[in-house]
Design an enzyme around this catalytic site. Structure first.
Site, PDB file in Angstrom:
ATOM      1  N   GLY A  42       0.825  -1.200   0.000  1.00  0.00           N
ATOM      2  CA  GLY A  42       0.000   0.000   0.000  1.00  0.00           C
ATOM      3  C   GLY A  42       0.857   1.246   0.000  1.00  0.00           C
ATOM      4  N   GLY A  44       0.261   5.737   0.098  1.00  0.00           N
ATOM      5  CA  GLY A  44      -0.642   6.872   0.113  1.00  0.00           C
ATOM      6  C   GLY A  44       0.079   8.109   0.587  1.00  0.00           C
ATOM      7  N   GLY A  45      -0.708   9.139   0.888  1.00  0.00           N
ATOM      8  CA  GLY A  45      -0.128  10.402   1.289  1.00  0.00           C
ATOM      9  C   GLY A  45       0.545  10.363   2.649  1.00  0.00           C
ATOM     10  N   THR A  49       3.164   1.102   3.070  1.00  0.00           N
ATOM     11  CA  THR A  49       2.938  -0.087   3.878  1.00  0.00           C
ATOM     12  C   THR A  49       3.623  -1.273   3.214  1.00  0.00           C
ATOM     13  OG1 THR A  49       0.797   0.784   4.603  1.00  0.00           O
ATOM     14  CG2 THR A  49       1.202  -1.561   4.950  1.00  0.00           C
ATOM     15  N   ASP A 164     -12.205   6.351   9.030  1.00  0.00           N
ATOM     16  CA  ASP A 164     -12.099   5.891   7.641  1.00  0.00           C
ATOM     17  C   ASP A 164     -12.660   4.484   7.473  1.00  0.00           C
ATOM     18  OD1 ASP A 164     -11.563   6.272   4.974  1.00  0.00           O
ATOM     19  OD2 ASP A 164      -9.440   5.762   5.108  1.00  0.00           O
TER      20      ASP A 164
END
Length: 353
Positions: A42, A44-45, A49, A164
C-alpha cells in the site's frame, strides 16, 4: 524513556527511489536486524505499507510495517510529531487486544521516518468480496452490523474515532471468517508543522476519510463518534447495492443519499439504515449501542406480533350456572360447571351408542 531521536532527515520530496525499505524488497537483508521486507502492499499520502517477515520469532510470522513520513520542516516540529506519534501508537497498542483489530507489535523511529509494526491479517477486503460473490442479502447485512457494531462500541469506550471505515478497510479473515477493522485514522493523521495558519492548507493536510463514506462534519475537521456510525451505515449500503455513495443519487434538498432506490429491504431496516446515514448529527444515531438496540428491537417485532390479539379469541363461554339466591364460591361454581360438562358428555356418549 524517549524512543525517538531529535534528528530530522526527511525535509525532501518523498519517493520510492529514495526509500530504503523499498530498495530492500525481495532481498535477504534484514531491516533493524529483524524484518525481511517482502513487498509493498500500500502507498498513500501518509507513507508506505510493506509486507514483512519476522526473522526472529519462531515460525517467522508475517507482519505489516507502516512507514509514515511526517511533513515537517524544523526540529521542533519533528519532536512534536514524534510525541503525537508515540501517543497514537500507545492507543493502538491498547486497542489491539480486541480480536477484530490488528495487534500493534512495535513502533520506532529511524532515519527521520516513523514506523509501526502490526499483525498481518490473511484475508480479503469486503470490497473484493462483493465484487467476487455479489451483493449481500438483508439478513447478511444485519449480521454484518451485528459483527461490527461491538467493535465501534469498543472504540467508543476507548474514546477513539476511526474516521475511515469503508469496504477497503474491512478484511474478512481467511482463517475464521471474522471481519477485522484495519487502517486506523488515529495514525493516519498527517503530522504536519505546528502552527500552520492557512485554512485551506489545514483542510488539505489534516482531513482523514474517504469521499462519500465520510459525513459532512468530518470535512469540517470536527469528527465525532457518530461519524463512524455514518461510515458504517454507508458501508452496509454498499454491501446491499454494490454501489459506492458517489455512484447513487442524492436528495437535492437534504443532500442525503437516496440509497433505498437501489435495493429492496424491509421498512424497519430502512429506517435503521436511514438514521445511521443522516446528514444532520441531531437526527443520526449517536452511539453504536443505540444502533444495536434498534436492531435487537426490530428482531423482536415478529415475536411480539404473535402476542398481540388482532382477532376475537374463539373461546366458548362457560356453561351457565343455575340461578340461586345463595352465595356460591368460585371453587364451587367451577365444580358445578365440571359436573354439568361431564353429564352432557355422558349423555352424548349414550346417544351415540
Amino acid at each position: 524513556m524517549n524512543r525517538f531521536s531529535g534528528n530530522i532527515t526527511n525535509i525532501r520530496a518523498y519517493s520510492l527511489e529514495q526509500n530504503h525499505l523499498a530498495q530492500m524488497c525481495g532481498s535477504k537483508q534484514l531491516f533493524r536486524d529483524r524484518y525481511v521486507i517482502l513487498r509493498i502492499i500500500g502507498r498513500g499520502g501518509f507513507g508506505i505499507t510493506f509486507l514483512a517477515q519476522d526473522a526472529v520469532l519462531p515460525g517467522n510470522p508475517l507482519c505489516v510495517i507502516k512507514q509514515l513520513c511526517p511533513k515537517v520542516t524544523s526540529p521542533r516540529s519533528w519532536q512534536s510529531a514524534c510525541q503525537r506519534f508515540e501517543k497514537e501508537a500507545k492507543t493502538l497498542a491498547k486497542l489491539g487486544s480486541h480480536s477484530q483489530i490488528p495487534m500493534l507489535l512495535d513502533y520506532f523511529e529511524g532515519n527521520g521516518e516513523l514506523y509501526l509494526v502490526q499483525e498481518y491479517i490473511r484475508g480479503w477486503t469486503l470490497a473484493r468480496e462483493v465484487r467476487r460473490n455479489g451483493i449481500k442479502t438483508e439478513a447478511e447485512a444485519k449480521q454484518f452490523l451485528r459483527e461490527l457494531l461491538p467493535v465501534l462500541q469498543y472504540l467508543y469506550q476507548n474514546q477513539v474515532i476511526h474516521r475511515d471505515i469503508k469496504p477497503l478497510n474491512l478484511l474478512r479473515c481467511v482463517d475464521d471468517q471474522r471481519i477485522v477493522l484495519i487502517d486506523f485514522g488515529a495514525v493516519k493523521e498527517n503530522l504536519t508543522d505546528v502552527g500552520a495558519t492557512s485554512l485551506n492548507h489545514n483542510i488539505n493536510t489534516n482531513f482523514v476519510g474517504t469521499m462519500g463514506f465520510a459525513p459532512p462534519e468530518q470535512f469540517s475537521l470536527r469528527p465525532v463518534y457518530a461519524s463512524d456510525i455514518y461510515a458504517l451505515g454507508m458501508t452496509c449500503i454498499y454491501l446491499l447495492t454494490g454501489k459506492g455513495p458517489l455512484e447513487m443519487e442524492h436528495d437535492s434538498q437534504t443532500g442525503e443519499v437516496c440509497w433505498y432506490n437501489y435495493v429492496n429491504v424491509s421498512d424497519s431496516f430502512t429506517r435503521i439504515l436511514s438514521k445511521m446515514v443522516k446528514i444532520s448529527l441531531n437526527e443520526r444515531f449517536q452511539k453504536p449501542s443505540d444502533v444495536m438496540r434498534a436492531l435487537n428491537a426490530e428482531n423482536d417485532f415478529p415475536h411480539l406480533a404473535h402476542c398481540l390479539a388482532t382477532q376475537p379469541l374463539n373461546i366458548h363461554p362457560p356453561a351457565p350456572v343455575e340461578a340461586t339466591e345463595e352465595y356460591i364460591s368460585p371453587t364451587a361454581r367451577t365444580a358445578i360447571a365440571i359436573r354439568q360438562w361431564q353429564a352432557k358428555l355422558k349423555a352424548k356418549q349414550s346417544h351415540l351408542s
